[in-house]
Design an enzyme around this catalytic site. Structure first.
Site, mmCIF file in Angstrom:
data_model
loop_
_atom_site.group_PDB
_atom_site.id
_atom_site.type_symbol
_atom_site.label_atom_id
_atom_site.label_comp_id
_atom_site.label_asym_id
_atom_site.label_seq_id
_atom_site.Cartn_x
_atom_site.Cartn_y
_atom_site.Cartn_z
ATOM 1 C CG LEU A 57 -4.781 15.104 30.776
ATOM 2 C CD1 LEU A 57 -3.731 14.601 31.766
ATOM 3 C CD2 LEU A 57 -4.104 15.739 29.578
ATOM 4 C CB CYS A 58 -9.992 10.608 29.658
ATOM 5 S SG CYS A 58 -11.349 11.704 30.111
ATOM 6 C CB THR A 59 -11.600 14.441 26.129
ATOM 7 O OG1 THR A 59 -12.653 14.214 27.048
ATOM 8 C CG2 THR A 59 -12.170 14.899 24.801
#
Length: 449
Positions: free
Chosen positions: A210-212
């Site tokens: 999700l950070c990407t």
């Protein structure tokens, strides 16, 4: 002696298969014009899906001598379908796939009758599927395959030794394609592995951190998944995303385009959006044609016994030359779907409501929002509202009474189950045994076998 002088049909190759004996035929094969005529008159085949593979299947089955066909599909034709779904034209965009596909095949092949159904597969009553001799699948969804597989297996009955009763077997032929790769398989419930027995053949969907997605997207797929997994919830709150709803998919596509433009990432298209969200690899027309031909031939084998059927899983790879392989997988004896059914022991006093509550907490089933049927009778239906209202009064009644006070019998339940954080519809067959009736005593746990 076979009557080789029988009036030939318009298909010379079909006559060679059906009018004369051979060395590779099934033991039950009886060649002759009667077989050919019965195939056209009595055999009913349902094609599930009218996309790239479904269009090919309808055409191939009609050309293989089948005259009574039906097709079910919930989608409408889109411009992106036209490059490989050959039964559709530009003027058909927006029309139901099932209706147009049926119309086109009947226009080109005289004598065939195809009944279209423009709806979700779950919208049909279970008994609708029991009306067909064979079910042919041309689907691109694991969830849809699982549902039809469960429906076909629900008709299966076992004798006292847990052996399948031949007359209750509903055979399926399943095809699938991914780019230059594809598979064709024969599923004979109770005999060969069903779809659920070999669910491990389908790899899990690729998940991105999700950070990407939120901070450093690098590909078009990252932008699409950002719109799908993050932006949708931000804008729509608790509203569930439906990948089969065209307006939902268009919203994700538009948001993905905005995201891609912001980070200078090319390549976001509507077809790619569908592929990423639904985990679908774009289809190729030639692969569809090859897999459909294999499926149609297996359907003909099952219906006529003109040859031994595939045992039981064919894979095709056309990415580097041509490679086919047949693998014989083994049936899972403990399968919840094609086995004799989950055994549940109940007290005579249990109400239908308490039984439904039990299903949700059952360690094997974990079914929520369950609807219950017994021998074609709706004991309780969650939907549509009119049926829910009609069957609501049964909830407070003893299940034993609702089932005609039999000591043991089969019920079918449909509901929602969760796997890998994904909710999907499912159907399960349950063997219910009531304690204290006709000598039935305590059996193994109320959780089932």
């Amino acid at each position: 002696m076979t009557d080789v002088s029988a009036q030939p049909s318009r298909s010379r190759d079909l006559d060679k298969l059906l009018l004369r004996p051979g060395n590779l035929v099934d033991p039950n094969f009886e060649p002759g014009p009667e077989l050919r005529d019965d195939l056209q008159t009595y055999v009913k085949v349902l094609v599930v899906g009218a996309g790239g593979l479904g269009c090919e299947l309808l055409k191939d089955l009609a050309l293989s001598g089948f005259r009574n066909l039906e097709v079910i599909d919930m989608d409408r034709i889109e411009v992106s379908n036209l490059n490989r779904q050959f039964l559709f034209r530009l003027e058909d965009v927006g029309k139901p796939k099932a209706e147009v596909a049926a119309k086109r095949v009947m226009e080109r092949i005289s004598g065939v009758n195809i009944v279209p159904h423009f709806c979700r597969i779950e919208d049909k009553d279970i008994e609708f599927y029991n009306d067909f001799n064979i079910i042919a699948l041309g689907l691109d969804s694991i969830e849809a395959r699982s549902y039809i597989n469960a429906v076909a297996c629900s008709f299966l009955e076992h004798d006292s030794g847990d052996n399948p009763k031949q007359e209750t077997i509903k055979p399926m032929v399943d095809g699938g394609t991914e780019g230059f790769k594809g598979h064709a398989r024969v599923i004979v419930p109770g005999v060969t592995p069903c779809f659920e027995c070999t669910i491990w053949l389908f790899p899990p969907q690729v998940k991105f951190p999700l950070c990407t997605l939120a901070e450093t997207p690098r590909t078009a797929a990252h932008c699409i998944e950002y719109a799908h997994l993050i932006k949708w919830n931000e804008v729509h709150g608790g509203k569930a995303f439906d990948p089969d709803e065209s307006e939902h998919m268009k919203w994700v596509y538009n948001e993905a385009v905005k995201r891609a433009e912001l980070f200078g990432i090319p390549g976001v298209t509507y077809s790619l959006t569908q592929g990423v969200v639904k985990n679908i690899i774009p289809a190729i027309a030639s692969t569809n044609a090859i897999i459909s031909a294999a499926c149609a031939l297996e359907t003909l084998k099952i219906a006529s016994a003109c040859s031994k059927t595939l045992s039981n899983y064919l894979t095709y790879n056309g990415s580097e030359g041509l490679h086919t392989k047949v693998t014989e997988f083994v049936k899972d004896t403990d399968c919840l779907v094609c086995g004799p059914g989950v055994l549940i022991e109940l007290d005579l006093s249990i109400t239908l409501q308490k039984f439904i509550d039990l299903l949700e907490g059952h360690h094997k089933l974990q079914l929520s929002k369950a609807s219950v049927t017994h021998r074609g009778k709706n004991l309780y239906m969650q939907a549509p509202p009119v049926l829910e209202e009609m069957t609501r009064s049964n909830l407070s009644l003893p299940l034993f009474n609702l089932m005609g006070k039999v000591s043991k019998d089969i019920v079918h339940v449909t509901g929602t189950t969760s796997k890998n954080d994904q909710k999907s519809s499912c159907l399960r067959k349950l063997r219910l045994v009531f304690k204290g009736v006709d000598g039935v005593t305590d059996m193994d746990t109320a959780g089932g076998a």
